[in-house]
Each structure stands twice: as C-alpha cells, then as structure tokens.
Design an enzyme around this catalytic site. Sequence first.
Site, PDB file in Angstrom:
ATOM      1  N   LYS A  12     -10.627 -11.298 -38.646  1.00 35.24           N
ATOM      2  CA  LYS A  12      -9.657 -10.792 -39.616  1.00 35.24           C
ATOM      3  C   LYS A  12     -10.319 -10.607 -40.993  1.00 35.24           C
ATOM      4  CE  LYS A  12      -5.659 -12.925 -37.253  1.00 35.24           C
ATOM      5  NZ  LYS A  12      -4.471 -13.795 -37.463  1.00 35.24           N
ATOM      6  N   TYR A  52       0.950  -5.632 -34.515  1.00 32.70           N
ATOM      7  CA  TYR A  52       1.724  -6.881 -34.469  1.00 32.70           C
ATOM      8  C   TYR A  52       3.224  -6.616 -34.286  1.00 32.70           C
ATOM      9  CZ  TYR A  52      -2.100 -10.110 -35.703  1.00 32.70           C
ATOM     10  OH  TYR A  52      -3.230 -10.889 -35.703  1.00 32.70           O
ATOM     11  N   PHE A  60       7.323 -13.543 -41.447  1.00 31.88           N
ATOM     12  CA  PHE A  60       5.983 -13.308 -41.990  1.00 31.88           C
ATOM     13  C   PHE A  60       5.435 -11.921 -41.663  1.00 31.88           C
ATOM     14  CE2 PHE A  60       5.502 -15.614 -37.909  1.00 31.88           C
ATOM     15  CZ  PHE A  60       4.707 -14.722 -37.198  1.00 31.88           C
ATOM     16  N   ARG A  88      -8.748 -18.311 -26.748  1.00 33.58           N
ATOM     17  CA  ARG A  88      -7.707 -19.056 -27.472  1.00 33.58           C
ATOM     18  C   ARG A  88      -8.174 -20.487 -27.774  1.00 33.58           C
ATOM     19  NH1 ARG A  88      -3.423 -16.241 -29.637  1.00 33.58           N
ATOM     20  NH2 ARG A  88      -2.309 -18.227 -29.601  1.00 33.58           N
ATOM     21  N   THR A  94      -2.926 -21.795 -34.178  1.00 34.04           N
ATOM     22  CA  THR A  94      -2.614 -20.839 -35.257  1.00 34.04           C
ATOM     23  C   THR A  94      -2.722 -21.494 -36.626  1.00 34.04           C
ATOM     24  OG1 THR A  94      -1.055 -19.839 -33.699  1.00 34.04           O
ATOM     25  CG2 THR A  94      -0.888 -19.159 -36.011  1.00 34.04           C
ATOM     26  N   ARG A 105     -10.825 -21.975 -36.179  1.00 35.71           N
ATOM     27  CA  ARG A 105      -9.826 -22.109 -37.231  1.00 35.71           C
ATOM     28  C   ARG A 105      -9.926 -23.457 -37.948  1.00 35.71           C
ATOM     29  NH1 ARG A 105      -5.052 -19.044 -33.806  1.00 35.71           N
ATOM     30  NH2 ARG A 105      -5.178 -17.014 -34.831  1.00 35.71           N
ATOM     31  N   ASN A 115      -6.044 -17.004 -41.086  1.00 32.76           N
ATOM     32  CA  ASN A 115      -6.664 -17.907 -40.114  1.00 32.76           C
ATOM     33  C   ASN A 115      -7.833 -17.288 -39.342  1.00 32.76           C
ATOM     34  OD1 ASN A 115      -5.215 -16.217 -38.517  1.00 32.76           O
ATOM     35  ND2 ASN A 115      -3.784 -17.752 -37.749  1.00 32.76           N
ATOM     36  N   HIS A 118      -8.254 -13.441 -34.418  1.00 37.30           N
ATOM     37  CA  HIS A 118      -7.168 -13.145 -33.472  1.00 37.30           C
ATOM     38  C   HIS A 118      -7.719 -13.166 -32.056  1.00 37.30           C
ATOM     39  CE1 HIS A 118      -3.842 -11.046 -31.477  1.00 37.30           C
ATOM     40  NE2 HIS A 118      -4.776 -10.367 -30.843  1.00 37.30           N
ATOM     41  N   GLU A 129      -3.372  -4.589 -26.358  1.00 36.36           N
ATOM     42  CA  GLU A 129      -4.264  -4.679 -27.522  1.00 36.36           C
ATOM     43  C   GLU A 129      -5.624  -4.016 -27.295  1.00 36.36           C
ATOM     44  OE1 GLU A 129      -4.384  -8.864 -28.439  1.00 36.36           O
ATOM     45  OE2 GLU A 129      -2.299  -8.867 -29.144  1.00 36.36           O
TER      46      GLU A 129
HETATM   47  O1  CDP Z   1      -2.697 -15.605 -33.955  1.00 35.86           O
HETATM   48  P1  CDP Z   1      -1.858 -16.464 -33.021  1.00 35.86           P
HETATM   49  O2  CDP Z   1      -1.618 -15.817 -31.692  1.00 35.86           O
HETATM   50  O3  CDP Z   1      -2.411 -17.858 -32.914  1.00 35.86           O
HETATM   51  O4  CDP Z   1      -0.433 -16.660 -33.749  1.00 35.86           O
HETATM   52  P2  CDP Z   1       0.895 -15.765 -33.687  1.00 35.86           P
HETATM   53  O5  CDP Z   1       2.045 -16.712 -33.599  1.00 35.86           O
HETATM   54  O6  CDP Z   1       0.782 -14.690 -32.671  1.00 35.86           O
HETATM   55  O7  CDP Z   1       0.947 -15.118 -35.135  1.00 35.86           O
HETATM   56  C1  CDP Z   1       0.145 -13.991 -35.442  1.00 35.86           C
HETATM   57  C2  CDP Z   1      -0.421 -14.169 -36.817  1.00 35.86           C
HETATM   58  O8  CDP Z   1       0.632 -14.163 -37.779  1.00 35.86           O
HETATM   59  C3  CDP Z   1      -1.113 -15.516 -37.078  1.00 35.86           C
HETATM   60  O9  CDP Z   1      -2.438 -15.554 -36.565  1.00 35.86           O
HETATM   61  C4  CDP Z   1      -1.082 -15.584 -38.574  1.00 35.86           C
HETATM   62  O10 CDP Z   1      -2.075 -14.761 -39.184  1.00 35.86           O
HETATM   63  C5  CDP Z   1       0.299 -14.992 -38.861  1.00 35.86           C
HETATM   64  N1  CDP Z   1       1.338 -16.050 -38.999  1.00 35.86           N
HETATM   65  C6  CDP Z   1       1.834 -16.324 -40.257  1.00 35.86           C
HETATM   66  O11 CDP Z   1       1.437 -15.694 -41.220  1.00 35.86           O
HETATM   67  N2  CDP Z   1       2.791 -17.312 -40.407  1.00 35.86           N
HETATM   68  C7  CDP Z   1       3.251 -17.998 -39.357  1.00 35.86           C
HETATM   69  N3  CDP Z   1       4.177 -18.936 -39.525  1.00 35.86           N
HETATM   70  C8  CDP Z   1       2.749 -17.734 -38.081  1.00 35.86           C
HETATM   71  C9  CDP Z   1       1.789 -16.743 -37.926  1.00 35.86           C
HETATM   72 MG    MG Z   2      -0.556 -14.109 -31.208  1.00 31.72          MG
END
Ligand code: CDP
Ligand code: MG
Length: 142
Positions: A12, A52, A60, A88, A94, A105, A115, A118, A129
């Site tokens: 990212k 996304y 968010f 993962r 996350t 992370r 973070n 992805h 994707e």
């Molecule tokens: O990236 P990951 O699959 O671990 O998490 P996600 O739940 O799919 O969320 C996608 C992305 O949204 C995260 O990697 C963060 O950059 C962002 N996010 C955020 O800004 N605030 C949150 N509470 C959860 C996710």
């Molecule tokens: Mg995700």
Amino acid sequence: MPGVERTLSIVKPDGVEKNVIGDVIRRFEGSGLDVVALKMLRLSPEEAGRFYYVHRERPFYRDLAGYMSSGPVVVMVLEGEGAINRVREIMGATDPAKAAPGTIRADHAESIERNIVHGSDSSGSADFEIPFFFPEVGIFSR
Ligand code: CDP
Ligand code: MG
C-alpha cells in the site's frame, strides 16, 4: 490441503513510502511463494473504491479509498500451496496492535487504517482482485 492457489497482494502507499517493498516481497518469496506478476501503479480514488467495493457500507470506506489512492502502490500475484492463507498469515491481523509478532503489519504498520499491505481473503476475493490488475496473459506461472 488447499492445493496451489493464486492470491493478490498490494504494498500500500505507506509501504512504498517506507521503502519496505523489498522486505514484503522477501517474506513472501522466503515462505516458498512465487511472484508470478508484479507492477507499480497509482490508483485513482474511483479505482480504489471499486477495488474495495465490498466495504462500500463501512464507515471507513471513503478514507480507505483516499488512502489507497494517496500514492503509488505495488501490486503482485503470488502463487503456491495455500497461497491465500499463507499471505494472510505473513501479513498479520488488520490491526497491527493485534498482529502476531514477526508479521509484516506487526513490524511495519502504524494503525488499523494504514497497515502497509493487502492480501486476498478468500478464493472468491482472489478471483475478483487478480483480474482487476492483471490479464491472464500477464501472469507467469512457473
Ligand atoms: O486488509 P484486511 O483484509 O486485513 O482488512 P479488511 O477488513 O478487509 O479492511 C480493508 C482495509 O480497510 C484494511 O486493510 C485497512 O486499510 C482499512 N480498514 C480501516 O481503515 N479501518 C478499519 N476499522 C478496518 C479496515
Ligand atoms: Mg480484506
């Protein structure tokens, strides 16, 4: 055994800014995964929002599209046994505060929003994707 899978990963904008592109790829390659496609690009806010789209109802969502379009990213396809869950695990949770020690992370991310990395969360996500960024002819299985 899930067998050989492909998954999409993104370094990212904060990861590119922090010069950890190489570290992220090293961790993936070190775990036995093959990089089979790779490029740097900058997403528009609209493209980031489409990528996304699954999160469109989340609070968010708008900030996420802004963050993901704030600078260049490195997108890649990784291939190998159980690639989706393996990536993962290497990424960590996350929220970096909850990420296991030694994960990308835990080592590099500053917050749950910013973070570093992805990774596709399922084969269904990977099927959306990967072609979002790479046509099949641009992927080089070995
Ligand atoms: O990236 P990951 O699959 O671990 O998490 P996600 O739940 O799919 O969320 C996608 C992305 O949204 C995260 O990697 C963060 O950059 C962002 N996010 C955020 O800004 N605030 C949150 N509470 C959860 C996710
Ligand atoms: Mg995700």
